[in-house]
Enzyme design. Sequence first.
Site: not given
Ligand code: PNS
Length: 163
Positions: A20, A44, A93, A131
Amino acid sequence: MPAPLIAIYPGSFDPPTNGHLDLIARGSRLVSQLIVAVLENTQKQPLFSVAERIAMLKEAAGSHANVQVDSFQGLLVDYAAERQAGVILRGIRAVSDYETELQMALLNRRMRPGTETIFLMASEEYSFLSSRMVKEIITLGGDVSHFVPSIVLSRLREKFSKR
Ligand code: PNS
């Protein structure tokens, strides 16, 4: 002249890893302002609270003058609109990341036309890092000192010494 580019780098960051941090460093060189946004996910059960994750990110990424750390709830595109950000930054990745990332980028663009997602390829040394794996390794007594910034290592050690 193009308008200043405000980008959001969203994620769970539970905990932030060197991968990150690498993305923050590289992303911050491409945009005027980079907002690292921690998702407040009520579904979560995280290891670290949002406040703890923000504090770790601020300490680890504090040297970049154009990087801010914040949190958000709800849809990312709504938060991006609120922060007047036209760009979402994400790291890729391996090929396995591509499918989910493509889906999110396309859905986000459909929900808020004009929102562009910029992908940076993870540096080779971090391409295996997540993570989730950091948490698994430390839970099983392994050494994660090469995978996370020193502030995160200290917080992880505090957390696991109490268990
Ligand atoms: O670190 P992560 O868990 O891969 O991040 C995922 C994240 C936070 C980018 C994604 O879950 C997100 O944007 N969540 C917010 C809710 C949302 O907008 N969902 C629709 C995405 S198409």
